[in-house]
Design an enzyme around this catalytic site. Structure first.
Site, PDB file in Angstrom:
ATOM      1  N   ARG A  29      64.239 -21.834  48.007  1.00 47.30           N
ATOM      2  CA  ARG A  29      63.482 -20.735  47.439  1.00 47.30           C
ATOM      3  C   ARG A  29      63.138 -20.940  45.962  1.00 47.30           C
ATOM      4  O   ARG A  29      61.964 -21.060  45.616  1.00 47.30           O
ATOM      5  CB  ARG A  29      64.234 -19.412  47.595  1.00 47.30           C
ATOM      6  CG  ARG A  29      63.419 -18.226  47.050  1.00 47.30           C
ATOM      7  CD  ARG A  29      64.144 -16.907  47.159  1.00 47.30           C
ATOM      8  NE  ARG A  29      64.387 -16.524  48.550  1.00 47.30           N
ATOM      9  CZ  ARG A  29      65.008 -15.409  48.896  1.00 47.30           C
ATOM     10  NH1 ARG A  29      65.461 -14.579  47.966  1.00 47.30           N
ATOM     11  NH2 ARG A  29      65.188 -15.101  50.163  1.00 47.30           N
ATOM     12  N   HIS A  75      56.117 -19.121  56.303  1.00 42.14           N
ATOM     13  CA  HIS A  75      56.932 -18.462  55.271  1.00 42.14           C
ATOM     14  C   HIS A  75      57.103 -16.980  55.600  1.00 42.14           C
ATOM     15  O   HIS A  75      56.290 -16.144  55.188  1.00 42.14           O
ATOM     16  CB  HIS A  75      56.248 -18.617  53.905  1.00 42.14           C
ATOM     17  CG  HIS A  75      57.155 -18.387  52.736  1.00 42.14           C
ATOM     18  ND1 HIS A  75      58.178 -19.245  52.398  1.00 42.14           N
ATOM     19  CD2 HIS A  75      57.180 -17.394  51.811  1.00 42.14           C
ATOM     20  CE1 HIS A  75      58.792 -18.804  51.312  1.00 42.14           C
ATOM     21  NE2 HIS A  75      58.203 -17.673  50.938  1.00 42.14           N
ATOM     22  N   TYR A 119      40.069  -9.262  47.808  1.00 41.99           N
ATOM     23  CA  TYR A 119      38.892  -9.427  46.956  1.00 41.99           C
ATOM     24  C   TYR A 119      38.686 -10.868  46.478  1.00 41.99           C
ATOM     25  O   TYR A 119      37.578 -11.247  46.139  1.00 41.99           O
ATOM     26  CB  TYR A 119      38.999  -8.520  45.725  1.00 41.99           C
ATOM     27  CG  TYR A 119      39.051  -7.049  46.061  1.00 41.99           C
ATOM     28  CD1 TYR A 119      38.015  -6.437  46.767  1.00 41.99           C
ATOM     29  CD2 TYR A 119      40.149  -6.272  45.680  1.00 41.99           C
ATOM     30  CE1 TYR A 119      38.073  -5.094  47.079  1.00 41.99           C
ATOM     31  CE2 TYR A 119      40.212  -4.925  45.992  1.00 41.99           C
ATOM     32  CZ  TYR A 119      39.173  -4.342  46.692  1.00 41.99           C
ATOM     33  OH  TYR A 119      39.237  -3.011  46.997  1.00 41.99           O
TER      34      TYR A 119
END
Length: 871
Positions: A29, A75, A119
């Site tokens: 991680r 993931h 966006y």
């Protein structure tokens, strides 16, 4: 249910579970892999985009699509964490070479958040493909994803040392990492040099890689810190903004166009503006952020008459215009977090590349040999084409045809498959030539691949060639300037303080107040604010740039910059000085000195109750740290500091004891000692104690005032007091009367132009003119009692309570010949006095005289030298 019970101590369960969790977040991680410099989430983002064909050669795709693909396949974490990691990979102020090309709002250096993933659009940047190239050739180990539906790479092939180029930051359980970015071209050059010279030194490598190269540019100082970081993995460098000082007609302008790495520009501008608003430093007029799409630009306007370099140094010290960067190079190596230096990182990367090129070569070799085998079969088939065609036409089906070819002509399974699948147009003469040519090319390739696999030097040559090729594709100029030495930033604190005339009051119990002239003038008939049993002992007309020295009975002094004192009104009690400097309850302030400059040739003379005295140069009392009391006299046993005097170095000293003895001699008999020394014997006070020390000019007509606890006063001319040996008991200057013994509580020198202030035991203040008291000889007793005073607590001079109500202008009292300890404008006066050459000091005998030719020196005389009384 009983079968599902866990019978284990809680600490073992928690330890085992937390251990597994820690192992996961360390390995998978928060920390990057030393081989490709990527954390798992970053690697999965790049791999998902690569697998989907989302490269720079194709149009952008919605970021949300990539995030969903990453979450669904590789993931299984929150979409925010994945998108944030993806955004960071695209930010050119965080990444030295961005790996994601994002279209839309991807945040800003002001820490503005990126637009929502619905966006923005993104695709892999060209340089990211260098990390992924070769994945289809089994160059790295693949592992099943979280639901075992497909495979993902455990590391990327990485054609350049990304861990150094882009750096990394992260915090896991028990480990953290801070690896700064470095220059892409320099890192590749250093890697090539390391491959060619495996035993090279760190100094050799640093010819190529100079230090960090931040995407925000700026200036890095401290070669020693870089060397330590490259050697051990830990080191500190100073990162300073790149600034330019521009002189304009009405002001000076500080222009900042590069700031330290990972500094929030908006917060930086806000902090500078807060300094301006709070007036922490005088001179800043305005702060503006003029950054636009062409680059960063922060403008600080400074007053024309202000010291602009001093202002800039203050901003360096108190804002993120300059900050320290601490290397902490921790990365995953062999599935373990490891602290590594530069050579270990490069060696790990080179080892990874050797493995990648070896795997790729084996893959290419197998593929080439397979193709060569098929070509051999095709060429053989064409040479007996009629027989092969006849055999195939006589066969029942494809399988039978393959079987017949293998049986009759000894083709292999793969060759037979290729023959039956051969298209008729391939049987032309031209294609036979092409097959022969391909056979020769494959033969050469196989020889080359075998050479790579058999010869380590050849393998390293391939790695070097690919590194050079990668470097030639991308030109990445250095942005950060590296300086060997850390520039010392000195701030003239006087320039940072806004000069302002004020008043300072000091009470016996240690209450110190700063009072504005306006408030002081308005309180003409107002009673001074203090505790009931406290006494106002000093009123200084001062300036905010001055310093106040407060001496305590424990042999310490407090260094008080006046501009740091809180402002109160005349009637307010104020705060005890312990709010600024921690003072013990049993430590009392006995004297105060206002200092305008520590560079003047003056001395502080200290006297203890047991008769120890010392003389220390004023400049030694200047300090930079003053959060606690500072030792100025090393006292022994129960001894305590009782009085302080200030001299010019050419004066006389007089020490007075409680029982009426006085020792008078030249101050030159007192050695100049360090600030922490214990001092020397100044008067013998066996069974007695010192109550005061005073300094005076030898030619002065001053008198010595003695005040007794019972309210009596005695005034003696200094000329009438004989000189003494330094270590003697001195001369008895008050005749003892057994029926009415007097204990002296205050002793100080005074002239007839001064006023005398007496505080009695009821804390009532009495004021008298010194000239109204008659002088007496040393052989008389206390004869005159102070009118209206029964018991005296302490005596003060007009120099102490000098400020008159309503006075706002502070003028130096240069007309005064005697330099008094408590004089508000003491150092203004001292600066006006001529300093004579020091000559050998001579101890006075019983008779003494002042030589008019040398008015500031004592002269040794005999009885025969004494002329007429007038002379």
């Amino acid at each position: 249910m009983s079968d599902k019970k866990i019978l284990m101590p809680l600490e073992e369960i928690m330890g085992e579970r937390f251990g597994r969790y820690s192992k996961y977040i360390i390995q998978d991680r928060a920390l990057p892999d030393v081989r490709d410099g990527l954390k798992p989430v970053q690697r999965r983002i790049l791999y998902a985009m690569f697998k989907e064909g989302n490269t720079h050669l194709k149009p952008y795709r919605k970021s949300a699509k990539t995030v969903g693909n990453v979450i669904g396949n590789y993931h299984p974490h929150g979409d925010t964490s994945v998108y944030d990691a993806m955004v960071r990979l695209s930010q050119d102020w965080k990444m030295r070479v961005p790996l994601v090309d994002m279209q839309g709002n991807n945040g800003s250096i002001d820490n503005d958040p990126a637009a929502a993933m619905r966006y923005t659009e993104a695709r892999l940047s060209p340089i990211a493909l260098e990390l992924l190239a070769g994945l289809d050739k089994e160059t790295v180990t693949m592992a099943l994803n979280f639901d075992d539906t497909e495979y993902e790479p455990t590391v990327l092939p990485a054609k350049y040392p990304n861990i150094l180029v882009n750096g990394a930051t992260g915090i896991s359980a028990g480990y953290a990492t801070d690896i700064p970015p470095h220059n892409f071209e320099e890192v590749i050059d250093a890697t090539i040099y390391r491959i060619k010279h495996p035993s090279c030194s760190l100094e050799d490598l640093m010819q190529w890689i100079k230090g960090p190269d931040f995407p925000t540019g700026a200036i890095v100082e401290g070669k020693e810190g870089i060397v330590n970081a490259f050697k051990t993995g830990r080191g500190k460098v100073v990162v300073r903004s790149k600034v330019e000082i521009q002189e304009e007609k009405n002001m000076n302008v500080i222009v900042v166009d590069e700031i330290p790495y990972e500094v929030n520009k908006a917060d930086l501008v806000r902090k500078i503006d807060e300094i301006r608003l709070n007036k922490n430093i005088d001179g800043i007029l305005e702060v503006r952020d003029e950054s636009d799409r062409t680059g960063l630009r922060v403008v600080v306007e400074v007053k024309k008459d202000a010291n602009v370099q001093n202002v800039l140094n203050y901003l360096y010290k108190n804002t993120d215009l300059q900050k320290n960067y601490n290397y902490n190079v921790v990365a995953i190596k062999n599935k373990r977090p490891t602290l590594m230096g530069l050579m270990e990182i490069l060696d790990s990367y080179i080892e990874h590349q050797i493995d990648v090129v070896t795997r790729r070569s084996i893959f290419d070799l197998n593929k080439a040999q397979t193709r060569q085998h098929i070509i051999d079969g095709l060429i053989k088939a064409i040479s007996i084409l009629d027989d092969v065609v006849k055999t195939i036409r006589a066969s029942k089906d494809k399988g039978d045809a393959k079987h017949n070819l293998i049986e009759k002509y000894e083709f292999t399974e793969k060759q037979a498959e290729a023959i039956v699948m051969l298209q008729l147009y391939r049987l032309t003469n031209t294609d036979i030539v092409a097959l022969q040519k391909e056979h020769d090319e494959i033969e050469a390739l196989i020889i080359e691949l075998n050479k790579i696999l058999d010869d380590p030097k050849e393998l390293r040559r391939v790695i070097i060639s690919e590194l050079k090729e990668t470097k030639s594709k991308y030109k990445v100029p250095r942005l950060t300037v590296i300086l060997d030495q850390i520039k010392d930033i000195t701030i003239n604190k006087e320039d940072l303080i806004i000069p302002e005339d004020i008043y300072i009051t000091v009470t016996r119990d240690g209450y110190v107040k700063r009072i504005s002239p306006r408030s002081y003038k308005a309180s003409e008939k107002t009673v001074f604010g203090k505790k009931d049993e406290d006494v106002l002992v000093n009123v200084f007309a001062a300036n905010t740039v001055d310093k106040l020295l407060l001496f305590t009975n424990k042999g310490n002094y407090l260094y008080v910059p006046i501009h740091e004192l809180e402002e109160f009104k005349w009637k307010d009690v104020g705060k005890h000085i312990s709010y600024m400097i921690k003072v013990n309850n049993d430590e009392k302030i006995i004297k105060s000195v206002l200092v305008k400059s520590f560079d003047l040739p003056c001395y502080i003379c200290l006297a203890s109750a047991n008769g120890q005295v010392k003389r220390t140069a004023l400049r030694e009392f200047e300090v930079t740290r003053y959060s606690k009391p500072i030792k100025c006299m090393n006292l022994k046993g129960e001894d305590e500091l009782v009085d302080v005097a200030l001299s010019t170095g050419e004066e006389g000293l007089i020490l007075v004891s409680e029982k009426g003895y006085a020792a008078l001699y030249s101050e030159e008999l007192i050695s100049v000692l360090g600030i922490k020394a214990a001092g020397i014997k100044g008067i013998n006070v066996a069974g007695d104690r010192v109550v005061g020390i005073s300094a005076f000019l030898p030619t002065s007509k001053d008198c010595l005032i003695l005040l007794s606890e019972k309210g009596y006063i005695k005034k003696i001319r200094l000329l009438d007091i004989p000189a003494s040996n330094r270590t003697s008991r001195g001369v008895l200057i008050v005749k003892k009367v057994k029926s009415n013994e007097q204990r002296i509580v205050s002793a100080f020198t005074v002239n007839d132009q001064q006023s005398l202030h007496i505080i009695d035991n009821a804390f009532v203040h009495h004021s008298f003119e010194a000239k109204h008291f008659n002088t007496t000889t040393i052989d008389t007793r206390f004869a005159s009692m102070v009118e209206g005073v029964d018991n005296i607590l302490m005596g003060l001079l007009d120099d102490v309570i000098i400020a008159k109500k309503g006075e706002t202008e502070i003028k130096p009292k240069t007309e005064k010949k005697v330099i008094r300890l408590d004089e508000p404008n003491l150092f203004d006066a001292a600066a006006e006095m001529p300093v004579k050459e020091k000559k050998e000091s001579i101890e006075l005998p019983e008779v003494h005289f002042y030589d008019e030719d040398k008015p500031k020196k004592f002269k040794k005389l005999t009885i025969d030298d004494v002329l007429s009384e007038d002379e």
